[in-house]
Structure formats: structure tokens, C-alpha cells
Scaffold this active site. Structure first.
Site, PDB file in Angstrom:
ATOM      1  N   GLU A 297       6.792   2.614 -10.340  1.00  0.00           N
ATOM      2  CA  GLU A 297       5.092   3.023 -10.956  1.00  0.00           C
ATOM      3  C   GLU A 297       5.598   3.549 -12.453  1.00  0.00           C
ATOM      4  OE1 GLU A 297       2.211   2.526 -10.079  1.00  0.00           O
ATOM      5  OE2 GLU A 297       3.070   1.809  -8.042  1.00  0.00           O
TER       6      GLU A 297
ATOM      7  N   PRO B 152       1.154  -1.294  -0.524  1.00  0.00           N
ATOM      8  CA  PRO B 152      -0.058  -0.362  -0.340  1.00  0.00           C
ATOM      9  C   PRO B 152       1.005   1.167  -0.085  1.00  0.00           C
ATOM     10  CG  PRO B 152       0.137  -0.972   2.165  1.00  0.00           C
ATOM     11  CD  PRO B 152       0.855  -1.860   1.129  1.00  0.00           C
TER      12      PRO B 152
END
Length: 612
Positions: free
Chosen positions: A536, A408
């Protein structure tokens, strides 16, 4: 508030102070030109001091009825010579002043670009830019209005005093009494000038930081209808700079009239007492006139000296802010004091051994605060709770494998990549590259082995080629085009006839978010390092371009080590190994199928993304 706290705050408000000795190295870099200036100052002073003596002889000649042609001719020649010397000296001072500013900027920028990353985290970009621009400019005044201008003035001052002593010691004593009182007043004000100048420059830095903050996010500000509120905040900083400037003006205004008052009082005293002494027969009219001329010559350099006090103190205030940055150790200098852990035999490309890390304290929400906000959550940045991001993290990355970091937001994934790149060093534990403690490696050599694509990878203003070749300056155009094709970015070349020379705009504004991300990845691929860190890297891409980019990465991954961060598990399910992080600790490690069974957090993430 306690006395100790008051002293602490006062010291902080005063800011860094520079000594005059710290200014000398900048001046001595131009010692040849300064030597010429000093010689010209001596010649100019001699020409100026000779003029009153000629006037004295001219008056005597008039009284005795002697010819005046020789005296007038010599006097005119001296005036012309003084003017020529003054003009050339002014040119040399202007040139040297520009050179001093250039030298200070060169040293400051060189140090600024080599500071440890944490220094950028605790300082605002606008304030650093202000030191390069505004603060260094104040050094110009030292040469053009202050220090070197005063050299000739000192010579004239000393010469005038000697001549006045010979003419009439009594009148000189009265004159010196006024001058000493003036000097005491200026000396008392000099400290206030320096402090006021430091405060002004600090406020100018705050203003630059405030403007840089808003301009860097102008689209967000407009979209939020926050223009008026942000303008009000900047206007407040501008008003602070204005008020500090008024403080400098007030103190300087006390200095400027002192020389004028000294001249008026001295002149009135000399006229009154000198007239009485002429009437008494102690001195002649010609001597009194000559003394008055020397008096004017005495007061003129005194005014220059008082002006030099103001400009030098302002420059020393600015130099204090410049020296504050130059005095900071660079990354390389810090590395010399680090005791690295002994190397070990290892076939792993990267190894984390019980690593802990906490971000440094920061007075402003800078890059470290933004990253900390991403890792711990926005509320954690504004609260006094523990700022530790990684706790006892241990894992290894075998050479040539693809490892994914998942978890997360706030789990510490991006921080791990920052530690590999040595943007920071761990608070505890060891990060190894090929078995060696990364702290034992030269940072440039370390980073040459690593390609790093940040989560919000920046695009530098300039051309596509400038951005691509940032880490591979010798790459050919053909290689650049090939790597752009590999990330499906050739359309950017096709839509602009400039091709690789097409401009991307400030922060890559001419490109879409996905194009900026792909350009950053292409930059990393072009350098072809043995290790790739992708944070990412597909977050800004649509499904088609994500698949094309994954294929491109697969093509270049052969023989390389990849460490990939991804929220979309679909992009990393085929990784050789996946490391699951939560709250800065490793809670699971294995393949996708293994983690679905063994790690509840991973199973929950996969379930939400319909992968189980």
C-alpha cells in the site's frame, strides 16, 4: 480451582528465577579489578583486626604506667590506613558496579535486537525496555552494597571469631548462639525477598508497557477524549508497582533490624556474663574490653552480610528477567535447526508452493495481533476461532516482472510479504527465492536482496539522512538527494536549512503522512535491491504525488522484480500479473482484462472503483 492450576499460576506469578552461578559471568568480566578489591579487603581487614589488639596493649600499658606514645601513633596510623583503603575500595566497587550494569545491558540489547519477530509479537515493548533500564540497574547493588562488600566483612568476621576464641571461648559460644539464630531468620526471609523483588520488577515492566502504549498513540488518545481513562489505567499499573514495592520493603524491614538486635543481645550477654567472669578472675578488664571491640567488629560485617542477602536476592530476581531474554534463541540460532527443502531449478524470483500460515498465540495485542486484526478482522483477534491467515497459497513471480496482490482487507496480502522477508516462516509449504527455500538462506543475505516498504512505514527519530541510509549506510549525499527528488520529496529539504540533516521528530512527527510514506519508499529505492515489496505504498498520497511516485517506481522497476499490494486497482492495472486473494486463498490470477472476465471478486472490485 484445581491444585494443578494453582501450581501453574503460582509458577507463572513467581516469574523467572536466576541462580547465583548466572551472575558470576558478569562479575568475572571484571576479575582484575575484583582481585585488587579482594587484596584491599584483606589489607583493610588486617588493619581493622589489629586495632583491638593495640587497644588491649594500650590498656595494659596504662595499668602498668608504661609510655603510650608508640601505641597511640600506631593506632592512629592504622585508622588512617583503613580509611584510605576503604575510600579507594569504594571507588573500585562503584566503577565495577557500573561495568556490570553496562555488560548486562550490552548482552541484553544485543540479544533483544536479534530475536525472532514472533518474540516481539508476544511481548510488550515497554516491558522489554524496562528490562534494559530498571532490571539491569539492580545489578549495581550487588557490587556496591552486597556481594563484594561482604568479602572484607567475611575476613573480619573470621578474624574476630579467632581472636574472641583465644580471649574467652565461653563468651564466644554465647555470642555465636545469637548470631546463628539471626542467620537462620535471614535465611528464611531470603526466598521471600527474591519473590517479592521479581513481582515488583514485573509490575514495573507492566507500567512501562502501559506508558509506552499511550505515548505511542497520544494524538489518538487526545482526539478521543480518552486521557482520563488512559491515565486511570496507567495509575492502576503504577499502584500495582507501588504495592509490590511495599511488599519488598516489608520483607526487607524484617531483615534490617536482625543485625541490630543481634548486636544488642550479644552486647548485653557479654557485659553480664563478662562482668561476672572478670569479678571471678577468669579474664582481665583489658581482655573484656578487647572482646567487646571484637564483638562490634563481628556484628558489623554480619550486618553487611544480611544486607547482601537482600541486595543479591533483589538482583537475582531482576537477573532472572534479563536471563529470560538472553536465553531465547536468536534468528540465526533458530535457523541452524531448520531443515530446508532442497532447491529446484527456477527462473522465478519468488515462488509460493502450497503455503499455509497461522499467527502465534499472544497474551497481548502486539504487532502480530495488529497484523492479524488487519488480516482477519478485529473480532477474530478476540475470539478463539482459527487464526490461520493463508491456506494453500501457490503462485510465482518471474524475474523482472511486476506482480500485484489485490483483494479485500484480511485476505492475507501483507502476510505474504512478511513471509518473503522471513519475519515468519510458513506453517506448511515452501517459499522460494530463485528456486531456493528461503529457510536455507542467511537472513541478512536474503533481506539484502529485498526492499520492503510497510503499509504504515515507520520513520525513525533522527535526521532525513539517518532514515534514508538505514539500508545503504555508504550512500553519498548526491545519491540521497536524487532519490528524494525521484519521490517528489525535495520540498522537505528546501524548507529546512539543515537539508539532509533536518530532524524528522519522534515517529516522523515533523512530516506529513504522505511525506513519511515517500521517505520510506525513498529508503527502499536508495538500497537498490533486485526485489521491491511495496505494501500500500501510495495509500497516503494525493492524486498528483501518487502519479509522480508511480513514475518514479516505473523508472527504477527496470530489471527489478516488484510485488505490490494495493486497494486502488488504478495503481496496478498495468501490472504484468495480478494475484487475487480472498480469505487466505488465491481465487484468481492473470492480467486486469483477464481477471475482469474470469474472477467475480476482481470484477466486483473493479466495478466499485469504476474500472469496468
Amino acid at each position: 480451582m484445581s491444585t494443578a492450576n494453582t501450581r501453574t499460576r503460582k509458577k507463572k506469578d513467581d516469574g523467572p528465577r536466576a541462580r547465583f552461578s548466572e551472575l558470576l559471568p558478569y562479575l568475572l568480566e571484571h576479575k582484575k579489578v575484583l582481585s585488587v578489591v579482594i587484596v584491599l579487603s584483606i589489607l583493610g581487614a588486617a588493619a581493622s583486626l589489629a586495632q583491638p589488639l593495640l587497644v588491649n596493649q594500650l590498656i595494659v600499658a596504662v595499668g602498668e604506667g608504661n609510655p603510650l606514645t608508640t601505641f597511640v601513633t600506631v593506632l592512629v596510623v592504622l585508622v588512617v590506613v583503613s580509611a584510605i583503603i576503604s575510600g579507594y575500595q569504594h571507588y573500585l566497587l562503584q566503577r565495577t558496579g557500573t561495568g556490570v550494569v553496562f555488560s548486562a545491558r550490552r548482552h541484553l540489547i544485543s540479544r533483544m535486537l536479534r530475536l525472532p519477530i514472533r518474540e516481539y509479537d508476544t511481548r510488550r515493548t515497554g516491558d522489554l525496555v524496562s528490562r534494559v533500564g530498571s532490571d539491569t540497574t539492580l545489578l549495581y547493588a550487588v557490587m556496591t552494597q552486597g556481594l563484594v562488600d561482604a568479602i572484607g566483612g567475611v575476613l573480619i568476621f573470621v578474624g574476630a571469631i579467632i581472636a574472641m576464641l583465644i580471649i574467652d571461648p565461653v563468651l564466644l559460644g554465647l555470642t555465636m548462639l545469637v548470631i546463628v539464630l539471626s542467620a537462620v531468620i535471614v535465611g528464611a526471609l531470603s526466598g521471600r525477598i527474591r519473590r517479592a523483588s521479581q513481582a515488583q520488577q514485573q509490575k514495573v515492566g507492566d507500567l512501562a508497557a502501559a506508558v509506552e502504549r499511550v505515548l505511542g498513540a497520544i494524538r489518538t488518545v487526545r482526539a478521543a477524549n480518552a486521557t482520563d481513562r488512559e491515565y486511570a489505567a496507567i495509575e492502576k499499573e503504577a499502584e500495582g508497582a507501588y504495592r509490590r514495592g511495599i511488599d519488598v520493603a516489608k520483607v526487607s524491614a524484617l531483615v534490617v533490624p536482625v543485625a541490630g538486635i543481634a548486636l544488642q543481645v550479644s552486647l548485653l550477654t557479654v557485659l553480664g556474663v563478662g562482668g561476672f567472669r572478670v569479678a571471678a578472675g577468669d579474664i582481665t578488664v583489658a581482655s573484656l574490653v578487647t572482646f567487646i571491640i571484637f564483638l562490634f567488629m563481628l556484628i558489623s560485617p554480619l550486618g553487611l552480610a544480611f544486607g547482601a542477602v537482600t541486595s543479591v536476592n533483589q538482583a537475582l530476581g531482576a537477573l532472572g528477567r534479563i536471563q529470560e531474554i538472553i536465553a531465547l534463541p536468536s534468528e540465526a540460532e533458530e535457523d541452524a535447526a531448520i531443515a530446508a527443502v532442497a532447491p529446484v531449478e527456477s527462473n522465478d524470483a519468488v515462488t509460493f508452493e502450497n503455503v499455509e500460515f497461522r499467527y502465534p498465540e499472544s497474551a497481548h495485542k502486539t504487532e502480530a495481533e495488529k497484523l492479524l486484526a488487519a488480516e482477519l478482522g478485529e473480532s477474530a483477534v478476540d475470539s478463539p476461532r482459527d487464526r490461520t491467515v493463508l491456506r494453500g497459497v501457490s503462485f510465482s513471480v518471474p524475474r523482472g516482472q511486476r506482480i500485484a496482490l489485490v483483494g479485500p482487507s484480511g485476505a492475507g496480502k501483507s502476510t505474504i510479504l512478511s513471509l518473503i522477508e522471513r519475519f515468519y516462516d510458513p506453517t506448511a509449504g515452501v517459499v522460494r527465492l530463485g528456486g531456493q527455500d528461503v529457510r536455507a538462506l542467511d537472513r541478512e543475505a536474503l533481506r539484502a536482496q529485498i526492499g520492503y516498504v510497510e503499509q504504515d512505514a515507520p520513520v525513525l527519530a533522527g535526521s532525513i539522512r539517518d532514515n534514508l541510509t538505514l539500508g545503504a549506510p555508504d550512500a553519498s549525499d548526491e545519491r540521497c538527494v536524487d532519490v528524494l527528488a525521484a519521490v517528489n520529496l525535495t520540498a522537505v529539504l528546501d524548507r529546512d536549512p539543515a537539508g539532509l540533516d533536518a530532524q524528522v521528530g519522534e515517529d516522523g512527527v515533523m512530516l506529513s503522512g504522505g511525506e513519511r510514506q515517500r521517505l520510506a519508499i525513498a529508503r527502499a529505492l536508495l538500497a537498490a535491491p533486485p526485489i521491491l515489496l511495496l505494501d500500500e505504498s501510495t495509500s497516503s498520497l494525493d492524486g498528483l504525488n501518487e502519479q509522480l511516485l508511480r513514475e518514479a517506481i516505473d523508472a527504477v522497476a527496470t530489471g527489478r522484480t516488484l510485488i505490490v499490494i494495493a486497494h486502488r486497482l488504478s495503481t496496478v492495472v498495468d501490472s504484468d500479473r495480478i494475484v487475487v486473494l480472498e480469505n487466505g486463498t488465491v481465487v484468481g490470477e492473470g492480467t486486469h482484462s483477464e481477471l475482469v472476465v474470469s474472477t467475480p471478486l476482481y470484477r466486483e472490485l473493479a466495478k466499485h472503483q469504476l474500472l469496468v
